[in-house]
Design an enzyme around this catalytic site. Structure first.
Site, PDB file in Angstrom:
ATOM      1  N   PRO A  61       0.859  -1.260   0.200  1.00 55.04           N
ATOM      2  CA  PRO A  61      -0.051   0.017   0.023  1.00 55.04           C
ATOM      3  C   PRO A  61       0.776   1.214   0.056  1.00 55.04           C
ATOM      4  CG  PRO A  61      -0.132  -1.115   1.944  1.00 55.04           C
ATOM      5  CD  PRO A  61       0.590  -1.951   1.237  1.00 55.04           C
ATOM      6  N   HIS A  62       0.345   2.179  -0.754  1.00 57.21           N
ATOM      7  CA  HIS A  62       0.977   3.570  -1.013  1.00 57.21           C
ATOM      8  C   HIS A  62      -0.174   4.640  -0.913  1.00 57.21           C
ATOM      9  CE1 HIS A  62       1.122   1.557  -4.617  1.00 57.21           C
ATOM     10  NE2 HIS A  62       0.987   2.819  -5.276  1.00 57.21           N
ATOM     11  N   GLY A  63       0.357   5.748  -1.065  1.00 53.83           N
ATOM     12  CA  GLY A  63      -0.745   6.851  -1.487  1.00 53.83           C
ATOM     13  C   GLY A  63      -0.974   7.069  -2.715  1.00 53.83           C
TER      14      GLY A  63
END
Length: 144
Positions: A61-63
């Site tokens: 997960p990342h922005g």
């Protein structure tokens, strides 16, 4: 500042769902000073648009793209989830939160993907008995 340190590694994590895992991974990045809390919300938003499950038991997960300006420094957090967590029909046992400045994002992403694509390395990571042991595997497999 190293992108992966002991305070950003959690072994034997139990979570109810992928959003709890994403928030936990994001909170470690916040506590380490890489990103503000608003970035964690963007990580959740990104997951709602498209899964960050990459295969082989790994989710990263990342922005969202518009959250890039929030990132203060490149960092990575690692959660080992022995029971796994459902990421849209796929099970992740390794959840790596990522915040990367500029173009470092793809570099870190591909280094991690190459590392865990080796089944033996993935098993070593999941079997890590300590944060130091896990970090050592990442350091030898990536250019940290």
């Amino acid at each position: 500042m190293s992108i992966l340190t002991k305070d950003k590694v959690k072994l034997n994590v139990k979570v109810n769902d992928k959003f709890e895992a994403i928030r936990m991974a994001g909170d470690l990045l916040v506590q380490a000073g890489h990103v503000p809390q608003a970035y964690v919300d963007k990580m959740v938003e990104r997951e709602q648009v498209s899964s960050t499950y990459l295969g082989a038991g790994l989710a990263m997960p990342h922005g969202t793209n518009d959250s890039k300006p929030l990132i203060q420094s490149t960092g990575m957090s690692v959660l080992v989830v022995p029971d796994g967590v459902d990421f849209g029909g796929e099970t992740a046992y390794l959840v790596i939160g990522l915040a990367a400045v500029g173009d470092e994002h793809m570099e870190v992403l591909s280094s991690v993907a190459v590392l865990v694509s080796e089944d033996e390395d993935m098993q070593r990571i999941l079997a890590s008995k300590s944060e130091e042991e896990l970090i050592a595997i990442f350091e030898e497999g990536m250019d940290l």
